[in-house]
Motif scaffolding. Sequence first.
Motif, PDB file in Angstrom:
ATOM      1  N   ILE A 201     -34.669-103.872 -49.059  1.00 39.32           N
ATOM      2  CA  ILE A 201     -35.433-102.837 -48.566  1.00 39.32           C
ATOM      3  C   ILE A 201     -35.623-101.926 -49.826  1.00 39.32           C
ATOM      4  O   ILE A 201     -36.850-101.232 -49.998  1.00 39.32           O
ATOM      5  N   ALA A 202     -34.493-101.603 -50.340  1.00 38.77           N
ATOM      6  CA  ALA A 202     -34.656-100.386 -51.398  1.00 38.77           C
ATOM      7  C   ALA A 202     -35.500-100.952 -52.588  1.00 38.77           C
ATOM      8  O   ALA A 202     -36.202-100.364 -53.621  1.00 38.77           O
ATOM      9  N   ILE A 203     -35.128-102.317 -52.987  1.00 35.48           N
ATOM     10  CA  ILE A 203     -35.997-102.888 -53.905  1.00 35.48           C
ATOM     11  C   ILE A 203     -37.448-103.198 -53.826  1.00 35.48           C
ATOM     12  O   ILE A 203     -38.249-102.489 -54.586  1.00 35.48           O
ATOM     13  N   ILE A 204     -37.819-103.359 -52.679  1.00 36.80           N
ATOM     14  CA  ILE A 204     -39.294-103.347 -52.327  1.00 36.80           C
ATOM     15  C   ILE A 204     -39.901-102.065 -52.314  1.00 36.80           C
ATOM     16  O   ILE A 204     -40.795-101.971 -52.858  1.00 36.80           O
ATOM     17  N   GLY A 205     -38.973-101.131 -51.895  1.00 34.89           N
ATOM     18  CA  GLY A 205     -39.695 -99.797 -52.032  1.00 34.89           C
ATOM     19  C   GLY A 205     -39.852 -99.356 -53.348  1.00 34.89           C
ATOM     20  O   GLY A 205     -40.911 -98.634 -53.696  1.00 34.89           O
ATOM     21  N   ARG A 206     -38.937 -99.647 -54.270  1.00 40.86           N
ATOM     22  CA  ARG A 206     -38.976 -99.387 -55.846  1.00 40.86           C
ATOM     23  C   ARG A 206     -40.264-100.062 -56.534  1.00 40.86           C
ATOM     24  O   ARG A 206     -41.032 -99.243 -57.203  1.00 40.86           O
ATOM     25  N   GLU A 207     -40.305-101.563 -55.988  1.00 35.04           N
ATOM     26  CA  GLU A 207     -41.396-102.101 -56.523  1.00 35.04           C
ATOM     27  C   GLU A 207     -42.781-101.585 -56.276  1.00 35.04           C
ATOM     28  O   GLU A 207     -43.807-101.416 -56.974  1.00 35.04           O
ATOM     29  N   LYS A 208     -42.891-101.264 -54.900  1.00 32.40           N
ATOM     30  CA  LYS A 208     -44.213-100.605 -54.326  1.00 32.40           C
ATOM     31  C   LYS A 208     -44.410 -99.277 -55.041  1.00 32.40           C
ATOM     32  O   LYS A 208     -45.421 -98.953 -55.332  1.00 32.40           O
ATOM     33  N   LEU A 209     -43.370 -98.407 -55.337  1.00 32.09           N
ATOM     34  CA  LEU A 209     -43.538 -97.172 -55.934  1.00 32.09           C
ATOM     35  C   LEU A 209     -44.010 -97.233 -57.285  1.00 32.09           C
ATOM     36  O   LEU A 209     -44.868 -96.567 -57.649  1.00 32.09           O
ATOM     37  N   ALA A 210     -43.626 -98.322 -57.931  1.00 36.70           N
ATOM     38  CA  ALA A 210     -43.978 -98.581 -59.353  1.00 36.70           C
ATOM     39  C   ALA A 210     -45.454 -98.841 -59.342  1.00 36.70           C
ATOM     40  O   ALA A 210     -45.991 -98.459 -60.314  1.00 36.70           O
ATOM     41  N   ILE A 211     -46.012 -99.657 -58.378  1.00 31.60           N
ATOM     42  CA  ILE A 211     -47.100-100.105 -58.541  1.00 31.60           C
ATOM     43  C   ILE A 211     -48.051 -98.932 -58.217  1.00 31.60           C
ATOM     44  O   ILE A 211     -49.167 -98.661 -58.779  1.00 31.60           O
ATOM     45  N   ALA A 212     -47.661 -98.234 -57.224  1.00 31.27           N
ATOM     46  CA  ALA A 212     -48.395 -96.950 -56.757  1.00 31.27           C
ATOM     47  C   ALA A 212     -48.489 -96.004 -57.987  1.00 31.27           C
ATOM     48  O   ALA A 212     -49.548 -95.195 -58.141  1.00 31.27           O
ATOM     49  N   LEU A 213     -47.537 -95.807 -58.777  1.00 35.43           N
ATOM     50  CA  LEU A 213     -47.442 -94.894 -60.025  1.00 35.43           C
ATOM     51  C   LEU A 213     -48.320 -95.418 -61.060  1.00 35.43           C
ATOM     52  O   LEU A 213     -48.384 -94.709 -62.009  1.00 35.43           O
ATOM     53  N   GLY A 214     -48.545 -96.789 -61.135  1.00 38.18           N
ATOM     54  CA  GLY A 214     -49.414 -97.360 -62.279  1.00 38.18           C
ATOM     55  C   GLY A 214     -48.425 -97.833 -63.299  1.00 38.18           C
ATOM     56  O   GLY A 214     -48.870 -97.952 -64.146  1.00 38.18           O
ATOM     57  N   GLU A 215     -47.109 -98.148 -62.805  1.00 33.03           N
ATOM     58  CA  GLU A 215     -46.305 -98.658 -63.838  1.00 33.03           C
ATOM     59  C   GLU A 215     -46.262 -99.912 -64.157  1.00 33.03           C
ATOM     60  O   GLU A 215     -45.715-100.795 -64.971  1.00 33.03           O
ATOM     61  N   GLU A 216     -46.869-100.880 -63.030  1.00 28.26           N
ATOM     62  CA  GLU A 216     -46.950-102.473 -62.875  1.00 28.26           C
ATOM     63  C   GLU A 216     -48.778-102.780 -62.965  1.00 28.26           C
ATOM     64  O   GLU A 216     -49.381-101.965 -62.404  1.00 28.26           O
TER      65      GLU A 216
END
Length: 275
Positions: free
Chosen positions: A260-275
């Motif tokens: 869950i923590a990893i999914i949250g971090r990955e989705k946050l990265a996408i939203a931030l434009g990091e990926e």
Amino acid sequence: MFKTCLNTSTLRGFKLPLSQSVQIAAQAGYDAIEPWIDELQAHEANGGSLEELGQQIRDAGLSVQGAIGFAEWIVDDKARRKAGLETAKRDMELVARVGGQLMAAPPMGAVETSGLSLERIAERYAALCEVGREFGVRPLVEVWGFSQTLSRLGEAVFVAIESGVPEACVLADVYHLYKGGSPIAGLGLLSGAALPLFHINDYPTSIAPADINDADRVFPGDGDAPLAQVFETLRSVGFDGFVSLELFNPAYWQGDPLKIAIIGREKLAIALGEE
């Protein structure tokens, strides 16, 4: 690049010891952790050292950004307010001992109170900041969209400004801005220094603000919140704080908390434009 933080509410349903949440936050790639006061209390009650926990956090490459407490610093009743400041003092000491310098200051005790003078709230916030100076902890005026008091960003900003406290700061939240009806554009009138921490989440606009609740929060990008506008606005005001993922969705409290923590971090990265 935005610095990321895991608010332990995101994993709260797993009922993990705080030391395990620290390990998960580090493994999932966050830069910081935002614990709750009751977790700090539980850690100590179970024989743990907050100083050693703080070292564990630093050794994991994390920092403590904020802490969630519920002291009644804002209420009209003088006796309750005095007790609330004593609670805040004990809470801030815990935060300082684990290495934190920020603590949320929501309108606890005034959720059902309307018409409370913002000028008086500003005076009470100044008193709370005075308590915080003893421990090097800054309280953040927190917007609670469901509350009758401080439900809007403008009210929280008024309190911070009128307190006259140089280190005054505000804690805003994507969900609470929607719930309370505050426009995202209002963030553009602030300075980055006034926003050392910002709560990130998403929500479905199919649920009206009057009906939505904490359990409806979803991962960034899985809802309809104008996150691109939020992040663009934060960049424009020189935001240099931490964006903290704060969710309360019971659907996420199943299975593997690390996942869950990893999914949250990955989705946050996408939203931030990091990926």
